[in-house]
Design an enzyme around this catalytic site. Structure first.
Site, PDB file in Angstrom:
ATOM      1  N   SER A   1       0.822  -1.213   0.000  1.00 36.46           N
ATOM      2  CA  SER A   1       0.000   0.000   0.000  1.00 36.46           C
ATOM      3  C   SER A   1       0.851   1.256   0.000  1.00 36.46           C
ATOM      4  O   SER A   1       1.886   1.320   0.650  1.00 36.46           O
ATOM      5  CB  SER A   1      -0.915   0.041   1.229  1.00 36.46           C
ATOM      6  OG  SER A   1      -1.661   1.248   1.211  1.00 36.46           O
TER       7      SER A   1
ATOM      8  N   LYS B   1      -4.930  -6.309   3.652  1.00 38.05           N
ATOM      9  CA  LYS B   1      -4.850  -5.235   2.647  1.00 38.05           C
ATOM     10  C   LYS B   1      -6.239  -4.852   2.170  1.00 38.05           C
ATOM     11  O   LYS B   1      -6.539  -3.662   1.971  1.00 38.05           O
ATOM     12  CB  LYS B   1      -3.999  -5.692   1.455  1.00 38.05           C
ATOM     13  CG  LYS B   1      -3.943  -4.679   0.295  1.00 38.05           C
ATOM     14  CD  LYS B   1      -3.492  -3.302   0.708  1.00 38.05           C
ATOM     15  CE  LYS B   1      -3.141  -2.359  -0.405  1.00 38.05           C
ATOM     16  NZ  LYS B   1      -4.223  -1.888  -1.280  1.00 38.05           N
TER      17      LYS B   1
ATOM     18  N   HIS C   1      -7.711  -2.724   4.783  1.00 42.61           N
ATOM     19  CA  HIS C   1      -7.070  -1.397   4.665  1.00 42.61           C
ATOM     20  C   HIS C   1      -7.803  -0.579   3.602  1.00 42.61           C
ATOM     21  O   HIS C   1      -8.157   0.593   3.804  1.00 42.61           O
ATOM     22  CB  HIS C   1      -5.602  -1.547   4.271  1.00 42.61           C
ATOM     23  CG  HIS C   1      -4.992  -0.280   3.721  1.00 42.61           C
ATOM     24  ND1 HIS C   1      -5.137   0.110   2.397  1.00 42.61           N
ATOM     25  CD2 HIS C   1      -4.277   0.700   4.320  1.00 42.61           C
ATOM     26  CE1 HIS C   1      -4.551   1.285   2.217  1.00 42.61           C
ATOM     27  NE2 HIS C   1      -4.025   1.660   3.367  1.00 42.61           N
ATOM     28  N   ASN C   2      -8.081  -1.192   2.466  1.00 40.02           N
ATOM     29  CA  ASN C   2      -8.764  -0.468   1.384  1.00 40.02           C
ATOM     30  C   ASN C   2     -10.197  -0.114   1.750  1.00 40.02           C
ATOM     31  O   ASN C   2     -10.684   0.964   1.391  1.00 40.02           O
ATOM     32  CB  ASN C   2      -8.722  -1.291   0.089  1.00 40.02           C
ATOM     33  CG  ASN C   2      -7.368  -1.165  -0.599  1.00 40.02           C
ATOM     34  OD1 ASN C   2      -6.353  -1.004   0.065  1.00 40.02           O
ATOM     35  ND2 ASN C   2      -7.366  -1.228  -1.903  1.00 40.02           N
TER      36      ASN C   2
ATOM     37  N   GLU D   1      -9.904   2.815   3.846  1.00 42.33           N
ATOM     38  CA  GLU D   1      -9.522   3.922   2.942  1.00 42.33           C
ATOM     39  C   GLU D   1     -10.763   4.502   2.271  1.00 42.33           C
ATOM     40  O   GLU D   1     -10.959   5.721   2.210  1.00 42.33           O
ATOM     41  CB  GLU D   1      -8.547   3.374   1.899  1.00 42.33           C
ATOM     42  CG  GLU D   1      -8.192   4.279   0.749  1.00 42.33           C
ATOM     43  CD  GLU D   1      -7.451   3.504  -0.340  1.00 42.33           C
ATOM     44  OE1 GLU D   1      -6.442   2.846  -0.027  1.00 42.33           O
ATOM     45  OE2 GLU D   1      -7.888   3.545  -1.508  1.00 42.33           O
TER      46      GLU D   1
END
Ligand code: 6PG
Length: 477
Positions: A131, A185, A188-189, A192
């Site tokens: 990232s 991940k 995380h997105n 985000e």
């Protein structure tokens, strides 16, 4: 360089791949690179990689032959079929003990399938989140590797060298087994997406509610970036409002079509959360907002037909609303990260991954798109209590919510009064108020389900009865 001198190989020289390769070489690891379009290899070696420790491979066989053993090959190719295609191209030349690292945004179950398929030939497969976009890939991403730990140990020196560095170490850690790295991940997105939507709603209230210009917005976000909201996304938002279109001289952001794209990792986060039964309304709202933004032609049509406040300005003191929106942004962010961490905790339990939530927050402090000092507070919360039921109950965040919730409510009330949509703000507040409610209205839902479908309910006063059904019509007389 002669053959078999490269420490690591990389396949896929698009933006992320090219920059990660340069980062790897700059950190002292001679690298061999391959790309389906060989021109990309030549172009890189003749330009940014000229004179550096790069080997340009023109076939998968050449790439494999140029690597020291056990071979380590990083894939930065599009998620899905391209990963399988690339693995198939490499497989015939790989030997037991060799390692493939998928650095794309792959679906975690695909990663687990690939790990299983390749292990039959003794080839290891690591799914590593990467990232930080183009800048992060070049100067230091946040890295989230998952798979067999001894395979990760083989790439750890390289992964630790190229990762972003923060006060307590490199932004990389062994996440856990299987597809856990790609799962983290993905979350995380999702977070985000939530951050970006909350910032968009804050912008909308100030822009439409107060008539703030791009210049005024730049000043507000720049000021906010000096406090608890300090983060990469707030920082670039302030910069975005300063950029003028060279042709027209207008703020470029005002010339951009309001239809948001999405490559899919946010959507996956929502789907997985529904499957695991974890409420993540702020992240869900962020995806809904992107979908609603995509319905531009219908919105244009409806704008003229559907009644409601239009072009209305906030009549109160502007600085009051700015302060309320700031508090709303911070409070909703806490709710959104609470949801993301709850999803990780549930996945960790259900899949037996033993995820270290504090360590995950630590490696998100730098390098990645959601990087922010705020994450150190999350790290600390889980360092204090590893099994914290929800982040909202950590002292720091509980107290922050209590201080911010008046502004939170005020900003949402203002937006609703002005006819400005705030899907993520209002979903976050509803999440917070739901968690604070000892009693929610789902007793009525249970009564309805039993009335029309005999789905039974439980009684508060007689728990020993267990599942109860009532002949509602009979009792009606
Ligand atoms: C990152 C980003 C990256 C993602 C882009 C586009 O962590 O560097 O999350 O992985 O692909 O943000 O994502 P969307 O198209 O889904 O917005």
């Amino acid at each position: 360089m002669e053959a078999a001198q490269a420490k690591i190989g990389l396949v896929g020289l698009a933006v992320m791949g090219e920059n990660l390769a340069l980062n790897i070489e700059r950190n002292g690891f001679p690298i061999a690179v391959y790309n389906r379009d060989p021109d990309k290899v030549e172009r890189l070696l003749q330009t940014r990689a000229k004179g550096l420790h790069f080997i340009g491979a023109h076939t998968p066989a050449e790439l494999v032959k140029s690597l020291e053993r056990p071979r380590k090959i990083v894939l930065l190719v599009k998620a899905g079929q391209p990963v399988d295609w690339t693995v198939d191209q490499l497989r015939p030349y790989l030997e037991p003990g060799d390692i493939i690292v998928d650095g794309g945004n792959s679906w975690y179950e695909d990663t687990e399938r690939r790990q299983k398929e390749l292990s039959a030939k003794g080839i290891r497969f690591i799914g590593s989140g990467v990232s930080g976009g183009e800048e992060g890939a070049l100067w230091g991403p946040s890295l989230m590797p998952g798979g067999e730990e001894d395979a990760y140990e083989q790439i750890r020196p390289i992964w630790e060298a190229i990762a972003a560095k923060v006060d307590d170490g490199p932004c990389v850690t062994y996440i856990g087994p299987g597809g856990s790295g790609h799962f983290v991940k993905m979350v995380h997105n999702g977070i985000e997406y939530g951050d970006m939507q909350l910032i968009a709603e804050a912008y909308d209230i100030l822009h439409r509610g107060l008539g703030f210009s791009a210049e005024q917005l730049a000043e507000v976000f720049e000021r906010w970036n000096g406090g608890v909201l300090s983060s990469f996304l707030i920082e670039i938002t302030a910069k975005i409002f300063k950029v003028k279109d060279p042709e027209t001289g207008k703020p470029l952001v005002d010339l951009i079509v309001d239809k948001a794209g999405q490559k899919g990792t946010g959507l996956w986060t929502s789907k997985v959360a529904l499957d695991l039964g974890v409420p993540i309304p702020t992240i869900d709202a962020a995806i809904m907002a992107r979908l609603l933004s995509g319905q531009r032609s219908q919105r244009t049509q409806a704008a003229g037909a559907l009644e409601g406040p239009r072009g209305k300005r906030w009549a109160g003191d502007a600085s009051e609303l700015v302060a309320a929106v700031h508090d709303a942004l911070y409070a909703a962010k806490i709710c959104s990260y609470t949801q993301g961490m709850a999803l990780l905790a549930t996945a960790s339990h259900n899949f037996g991954w033993n995820l270290r939530l504090g360590e995950i927050a630590r490696i998100w402090k730098g390098g990645c798109i959601i990087r922010a000092q705020f994450l150190d507070g999350i790290r600390e919360a889980y360092a204090k209590q590893a099994d914290l039921p929800i982040l909202l109950l950590d002292d720091r965040f509980r107290d922050a919510m209590s201080k911010a919730q008046l502004g939170f409510r005020k900003a949402i009330a203002a937006a609703q009064d002005l006819g400005i949509p705030c899907l993520a703000f209002s979903s976050s507040l509803a999440y917070y108020d739901s968690y604070r409610s000892e009693r929610l209205p789902q007793n009525l839902t249970q009564a309805q389900r039993d009335f029309f479908g005999a789905h039974t309910y439980e009684r508060t006063d007689k728990p020993e009865l267990g599942a109860v059904h009532t002949e509602w019509q009979t009792l009606l007389g």
